[in-house]
Design a protein around this motif. Structure first.
Motif, short mmCIF file in Angstrom:
data_model
loop_
_atom_site.label_atom_id
_atom_site.label_comp_id
_atom_site.label_asym_id
_atom_site.label_seq_id
_atom_site.Cartn_x
_atom_site.Cartn_y
_atom_site.Cartn_z
N GLY A 149 -3.46 0.76 0.89
CA GLY A 149 -2.86 -0.05 0.31
C GLY A 149 -3.51 -0.89 -0.73
O GLY A 149 -4.54 -0.40 -1.21
N ARG A 150 -3.05 -1.90 -1.41
CA ARG A 150 -3.27 -2.58 -2.42
C ARG A 150 -4.65 -3.68 -1.86
O ARG A 150 -5.32 -4.06 -2.73
N SER A 151 -4.85 -3.96 -0.82
CA SER A 151 -5.60 -5.07 -0.47
C SER A 151 -7.15 -4.54 -0.64
O SER A 151 -7.86 -5.47 -0.82
N GLY A 152 -7.28 -3.32 -0.65
CA GLY A 152 -8.86 -2.89 -0.84
C GLY A 152 -9.77 -2.61 0.17
O GLY A 152 -10.59 -2.35 0.15
N VAL A 153 -8.97 -2.89 1.43
CA VAL A 153 -9.73 -2.93 2.66
C VAL A 153 -10.33 -1.59 3.01
O VAL A 153 -11.42 -1.35 3.65
N GLY A 154 -9.77 -0.56 2.59
CA GLY A 154 -10.10 0.81 2.58
C GLY A 154 -11.09 1.11 1.78
O GLY A 154 -11.49 2.47 1.74
N ASP A 155 -11.50 0.49 0.89
CA ASP A 155 -12.63 0.93 -0.35
C ASP A 155 -13.93 1.50 0.13
O ASP A 155 -14.25 2.55 -0.06
N ALA A 156 -14.15 0.56 1.41
CA ALA A 156 -15.61 1.00 1.90
C ALA A 156 -15.48 2.60 2.73
O ALA A 156 -16.26 3.46 2.62
N GLU A 157 -14.13 2.83 3.29
CA GLU A 157 -14.17 4.02 3.97
C GLU A 157 -13.70 5.20 3.36
O GLU A 157 -14.03 6.27 3.26
N ILE A 158 -12.69 4.86 2.31
CA ILE A 158 -12.19 6.17 1.50
C ILE A 158 -12.14 6.13 0.01
O ILE A 158 -12.10 6.90 -0.83
N GLY A 159 -12.72 5.03 -0.50
CA GLY A 159 -13.01 4.84 -1.77
C GLY A 159 -11.63 4.36 -2.61
O GLY A 159 -10.66 4.81 -2.30
N SER A 160 -11.88 3.66 -3.62
CA SER A 160 -10.67 3.05 -4.41
C SER A 160 -9.87 4.44 -4.89
O SER A 160 -8.70 4.26 -5.00
N SER A 161 -10.67 5.49 -5.62
CA SER A 161 -9.78 6.71 -6.32
C SER A 161 -9.16 7.44 -4.90
O SER A 161 -8.16 8.19 -5.36
N GLY A 162 -9.65 7.54 -3.63
CA GLY A 162 -8.95 8.12 -2.69
C GLY A 162 -7.75 7.47 -2.27
O GLY A 162 -6.74 8.43 -1.72
N ARG A 163 -7.33 6.35 -2.66
CA ARG A 163 -5.85 6.02 -2.64
C ARG A 163 -4.95 6.40 -3.38
O ARG A 163 -3.59 6.12 -3.17
N ASP A 164 -5.37 7.26 -4.61
CA ASP A 164 -4.56 7.69 -5.62
C ASP A 164 -3.29 8.56 -5.07
O ASP A 164 -3.60 9.40 -4.47
N GLY A 165 -2.08 8.01 -5.28
CA GLY A 165 -0.87 9.08 -4.78
C GLY A 165 -0.78 8.99 -3.31
O GLY A 165 0.11 9.69 -2.82
N ALA A 166 -1.33 8.26 -2.43
CA ALA A 166 -1.51 8.58 -0.99
C ALA A 166 -1.07 7.15 -0.20
O ALA A 166 -1.04 7.44 0.85
N ALA A 168 0.61 -5.94 3.69
CA ALA A 168 1.28 -6.63 2.85
C ALA A 168 0.78 -6.35 1.45
O ALA A 168 -0.49 -6.12 1.46
N PRO A 169 1.97 -6.09 0.48
CA PRO A 169 3.23 -6.40 0.45
C PRO A 169 4.03 -5.31 0.81
O PRO A 169 5.21 -5.51 0.78
N THR A 170 3.54 -4.35 1.45
CA THR A 170 4.35 -2.90 1.74
C THR A 170 5.44 -3.53 2.80
O THR A 170 4.69 -4.00 3.84
N PRO A 171 6.33 -2.97 2.82
CA PRO A 171 7.51 -3.45 3.75
C PRO A 171 6.81 -2.71 5.13
O PRO A 171 6.59 -1.61 5.39
N LEU A 172 7.22 -3.60 6.36
CA LEU A 172 6.93 -3.13 7.61
C LEU A 172 7.88 -3.37 8.78
O LEU A 172 8.30 -4.40 8.80
N LEU A 173 7.91 -2.33 9.43
CA LEU A 173 9.04 -2.40 10.58
C LEU A 173 8.14 -1.87 11.76
O LEU A 173 7.70 -0.85 12.05
N ILE A 174 8.25 -2.64 13.07
CA ILE A 174 7.58 -2.20 14.26
C ILE A 174 8.69 -2.07 15.27
O ILE A 174 9.65 -3.12 15.39
N VAL A 175 8.89 -0.88 15.94
CA VAL A 175 9.89 -0.66 16.86
C VAL A 175 9.26 -0.41 18.24
O VAL A 175 8.11 0.56 18.33
N HIS A 176 9.74 -0.90 19.21
CA HIS A 176 9.17 -0.50 20.58
C HIS A 176 10.37 -0.84 21.44
O HIS A 176 11.35 -1.68 21.63
N GLY A 177 9.90 -0.06 22.71
CA GLY A 177 11.17 0.04 23.66
C GLY A 177 10.80 -0.87 24.98
O GLY A 177 9.43 -0.94 25.05
N ASP A 178 11.87 -1.44 25.48
CA ASP A 178 11.53 -2.60 26.53
C ASP A 178 11.10 -1.88 27.85
O ASP A 178 10.78 -2.61 28.71
N ILE A 179 11.17 -0.54 27.95
CA ILE A 179 10.73 -0.11 29.20
C ILE A 179 9.71 1.24 28.82
O ILE A 179 9.50 2.06 29.41
#
Length: 295
Positions: free
Chosen positions: A149-166, A232-243
């Motif tokens: 995503g856009r936060s840059g938290v993944g730069d150390a792991e994948i590099g900023s160029s690794g985010r292109d198109g992914a 964020a800001p990518t929309p996020l939905l979390i779904v879980h069953g109660d059983i």
């Protein structure tokens, strides 16, 4: 199970013409940034004339299955069929599963598999991509959304160029764990036996068609609950069953708390775990949600 090499752009081995892209399902092997081949299928959207339903338009879903699933399993195909009226669908087998190469790292390097599938959807012309993950795949879509995503938290792991198109334009996580090493239910204790014991890995390999890496995580990857604030800001939905028999309700609630006002939580009455428990009407609601939120 450390990070993969950044900067390599995954490419499919098949480039369809426009007629094939519109009308004919395709199967190919993608190549991840760390060189693993990923068995993948593309299904074009099914045209449905329904004024109450958002248009499929240029939307593609990329479906991330649960542990021991693969692209040919009936429950994975059912998910693809249920989402197809809402957009095109890319399904794939995670590393170590089915015909894909490599060995499963149970949610760590699988983000590279998902990134390759998202890039393929964009190569095929889709400008909006929603990732939909179940169980292990649910944890992967959360971590992928943070790292790519856009936060840059993944730069150390994948590099900023690794985010292109992914990166994804909307994220749906179904029946995902919030934290690693959870053993609080009998089913999760059995899963840990499969993953951590040599005899368990043999059972998984020959009985479940799932090849598990024998090495533990080093370093331990960012957990799903740690990843969620960076989506964020990518929309996020979390779904879980109660059983849910694997992860009780404290898991989705932890994820929702970490998302704050940014995430949306659906607790589904009478639903168990992951793809097998996801009813067609729930999958249709997920399709509508993604079509309305992505891009």
């Amino acid at each position: 199970m450390g990070a993969g090499t950044a900067g390599h752009v995954a490419r499919s081995t098949v480039r369809p013409n426009s007629e094939t892209t519109r009308r004919t399902p395709m199967r190919t092997f993608l190549h991840t940034d760390d060189g693993v081949t990923i068995d993948s299928v593309y299904d074009p959207a099914v045209v449905v004339y329904d004024a109450s339903r958002p248009s499929a338009g240029d939307l593609a879903f990329v479906v991330a299955h649960g542990f021991t699933g693969d692209v040919d399993k009936p429950h994975v195909r059912r998910v693809a069929e249920a989402l197809a009226p809402h957009g095109a669908v890319v399904t794939f087998s995670f590393r170590g599963h089915g015909a894909s190469g490599g060995r499963s790292t149970v949610g760590d390097r699988e983000v590279l598999d998902l990134a390759a599938a998202v890039r393929w959807a964009r190569e095929l012309g889709h400008t909006r991509v929603a990732t939909v993950g179940f169980s292990m795949g649910g944890s992967v879509v959360l971590r992928h959304a943070a790292l790519y995503g856009r936060s840059g938290v993944g730069d150390a792991e994948i590099g900023s160029s690794g985010r292109d198109g992914a990166g994804a334009d909307a994220v749906v996580s179904v029946s995902a764990p919030a934290r690693w090493y959870y053993r609080g239910t009998p089913r999760m204790r059995r899963l840990h036996w499969l993953v951590t014991r040599p005899e368990g890995r043999l059972v998984s390999r020959y009985g479940l068609r799932t090849r598990i890496h024998h090495r533990g995580w080093d370093p331990v990857p960012m957990s799903p609950v740690q990843a969620v604030p960076h989506i964020a800001p990518t929309p996020l939905l979390i779904v879980h069953g109660d059983i849910d028999g694997y992860f009780p309700l404290d898991h989705p609630r932890m994820l929702a708390d970490a998302a704050g006002d940014h995430g949306e939580l659906w607790l589904e009455p009478g639903m168990g775990h992951a793809e097998h428990a996801a009813a067609d009407d729930l999958l249709a609601r997920i399709g509508d949600w993604a079509a309305g939120r992505a891009g």
